[in-house]
Every structure is written in structure tokens, then in C-alpha cells.
Design a protein around this motif. Structure first.
Motif, PDB file in Angstrom:
ATOM      1  N   PHE A   1      -4.213  35.731 -30.680  1.00  0.00           N
ATOM      2  CA  PHE A   1      -5.032  35.277 -31.799  1.00  0.00           C
ATOM      3  C   PHE A   1      -4.298  35.501 -33.114  1.00  0.00           C
ATOM      4  O   PHE A   1      -3.707  36.556 -33.334  1.00  0.00           O
ATOM      5  N   CYS A   2      -4.387  34.514 -33.974  1.00  0.00           N
ATOM      6  CA  CYS A   2      -3.829  34.619 -35.311  1.00  0.00           C
ATOM      7  C   CYS A   2      -4.915  35.101 -36.271  1.00  0.00           C
ATOM      8  O   CYS A   2      -6.093  34.728 -36.131  1.00  0.00           O
ATOM      9  N   VAL A   3      -4.521  35.933 -37.239  1.00  0.00           N
ATOM     10  CA  VAL A   3      -5.464  36.446 -38.225  1.00  0.00           C
ATOM     11  C   VAL A   3      -4.839  36.375 -39.614  1.00  0.00           C
ATOM     12  O   VAL A   3      -3.616  36.344 -39.755  1.00  0.00           O
ATOM     13  N   ALA A   4      -5.698  36.339 -40.615  1.00  0.00           N
ATOM     14  CA  ALA A   4      -5.220  36.306 -41.992  1.00  0.00           C
ATOM     15  C   ALA A   4      -6.264  36.941 -42.898  1.00  0.00           C
ATOM     16  O   ALA A   4      -7.470  36.866 -42.623  1.00  0.00           O
ATOM     17  N   GLY A   5      -5.807  37.538 -43.986  1.00  0.00           N
ATOM     18  CA  GLY A   5      -6.747  38.087 -44.944  1.00  0.00           C
ATOM     19  C   GLY A   5      -6.159  39.199 -45.779  1.00  0.00           C
ATOM     20  O   GLY A   5      -4.985  39.532 -45.659  1.00  0.00           O
ATOM     21  N   THR A   6      -7.020  39.735 -46.615  1.00  0.00           N
ATOM     22  CA  THR A   6      -6.647  40.872 -47.444  1.00  0.00           C
ATOM     23  C   THR A   6      -7.117  42.132 -46.735  1.00  0.00           C
ATOM     24  O   THR A   6      -8.317  42.382 -46.643  1.00  0.00           O
ATOM     25  N   VAL A   7      -6.171  42.877 -46.214  1.00  0.00           N
ATOM     26  CA  VAL A   7      -6.528  44.053 -45.409  1.00  0.00           C
ATOM     27  C   VAL A   7      -5.760  45.274 -45.891  1.00  0.00           C
ATOM     28  O   VAL A   7      -4.687  45.162 -46.476  1.00  0.00           O
ATOM     29  N   VAL A   8      -6.336  46.422 -45.609  1.00  0.00           N
ATOM     30  CA  VAL A   8      -5.656  47.678 -45.918  1.00  0.00           C
ATOM     31  C   VAL A   8      -4.830  48.131 -44.716  1.00  0.00           C
ATOM     32  O   VAL A   8      -3.693  48.576 -44.853  1.00  0.00           O
ATOM     33  N   ARG A   9      -5.455  48.010 -43.543  1.00  0.00           N
ATOM     34  CA  ARG A   9      -4.802  48.428 -42.306  1.00  0.00           C
ATOM     35  C   ARG A   9      -4.533  47.203 -41.442  1.00  0.00           C
ATOM     36  O   ARG A   9      -5.451  46.671 -40.827  1.00  0.00           O
ATOM     37  N   PRO A  10      -3.290  46.756 -41.335  1.00  0.00           N
ATOM     38  CA  PRO A  10      -2.988  45.545 -40.554  1.00  0.00           C
ATOM     39  C   PRO A  10      -3.375  45.646 -39.088  1.00  0.00           C
ATOM     40  O   PRO A  10      -3.523  44.625 -38.418  1.00  0.00           O
ATOM     41  N   VAL A  11      -3.550  46.850 -38.565  1.00  0.00           N
ATOM     42  CA  VAL A  11      -3.866  46.994 -37.142  1.00  0.00           C
ATOM     43  C   VAL A  11      -5.360  46.867 -36.865  1.00  0.00           C
ATOM     44  O   VAL A  11      -5.777  46.896 -35.710  1.00  0.00           O
ATOM     45  N   ASP A  12      -6.167  46.705 -37.901  1.00  0.00           N
ATOM     46  CA  ASP A  12      -7.610  46.642 -37.749  1.00  0.00           C
ATOM     47  C   ASP A  12      -8.070  45.186 -37.695  1.00  0.00           C
ATOM     48  O   ASP A  12      -8.152  44.513 -38.716  1.00  0.00           O
ATOM     49  N   TYR A  13      -8.373  44.683 -36.515  1.00  0.00           N
ATOM     50  CA  TYR A  13      -8.747  43.283 -36.323  1.00  0.00           C
ATOM     51  C   TYR A  13      -9.973  42.898 -37.149  1.00  0.00           C
ATOM     52  O   TYR A  13     -10.010  41.820 -37.750  1.00  0.00           O
ATOM     53  N   ASN A  14     -10.957  43.752 -37.189  1.00  0.00           N
ATOM     54  CA  ASN A  14     -12.217  43.412 -37.854  1.00  0.00           C
ATOM     55  C   ASN A  14     -12.095  43.350 -39.371  1.00  0.00           C
ATOM     56  O   ASN A  14     -13.009  42.871 -40.038  1.00  0.00           O
TER      57      ASN A  14
END
Length: 121
Positions: free
Chosen positions: A93-106
Motif C-alpha cells: 500500500f502506498c501512503v502520503a501525508g504530513t506525519v511525525v512518525r513515518p512508521v505509523d500507518y494511521n
């Protein structure tokens, strides 16, 4: 709204290679973290790799075999899979967004539908 469409999955023998692509449409910011997760049958979803402003992150299980890259002009992220093993079989699965922890899918804002990778031993 951002849509992510994965491609490039397929069936390959152990030791082989594949390249996955994830094309993003909509308002995609170059500052977004983009990445890949995978889920094998009967197993939990797991982090594979991510890229943010040129910095890459990898799961220990794929480091040295997989390479993530990004083409901001095309709004596309790639995952080169080399030296594939049977245990790499999963939906990716590909994901994108503004995240703090890249390992956190949710924590990702956007997620694709997935592409199947099957590795036979």
C-alpha cells in the motif's frame, strides 16, 4: 483531496525484482512524507519504507534490498524491490501525508488500494 494509485505488482520468483509505482493526483505537497506499507495474509500491516524531503526510512527486513525514490514533478513515488524473498509476498500500500512518525500507518492522510506482490520460492 489526494488519490493514490499503485501499480507494478505481480508474481516473481525468489531472487527476482519488481518496481512498484504510486501515482498521486490532487493537491500533493512536496513536503508530504510518502511511503509504503505491506500486509501479508493473516499478518498485521507493517511499515516498509518512506521518503521525506530526501530522507529515506526503511524497515530492517528490507533495508539493503528495497529502494524508495520519488519524482516530485510527476507526483510519483517508487519502490524498487530486489532480491525478493517468499516472505515479501503481500499487498503493498502506498501512503502520503504530513506525519511525525513515518512508521505509523494511521497517521497518514491518504492511502492507496494496494498492489499484490507474490514471490514464489
Amino acid at each position: 483531496q489526494v488519490q493514490l494509485v499503485e501499480s507494478g505488482g505481480g508474481a516473481v520468483q525468489a531472487g527476482g525484482s519488481l518496481r512498484l509505482s504510486c501515482a498521486a493526483s490532487g493537491r500533493v505537497f512536496s513536503s508530504y512524507t510518502m511511503g509504503w506499507f505491506r500486509q501479508a495474509p493473516g499478518k498485521e500491516r507493517e511499515f516498509v519504507a518512506a521518503i521525506r524531503s530526501g530522507t529515506t526510512f526503511y524497515a530492517d527486513s528490507v533495508r539493503g534490498r528495497f529502494t524508495i525514490s520519488r519524482d516530485n514533478a510527476k507526483n510519483t513515488v517508487y519502490l524498487q524491490l530486489n532480491s525478493l524473498k517468499a516472505e515479501d509476498t503481500a499487498v503493498y500500500f502506498c501512503v502520503a501525508g504530513t506525519v511525525v512518525r513515518p512508521v505509523d500507518y494511521n497517521s497518514y492522510n491518504y492511502r492507496g488500494q494496494g498492489t499484490q506482490v507474490t514471490v514464489s520460492s
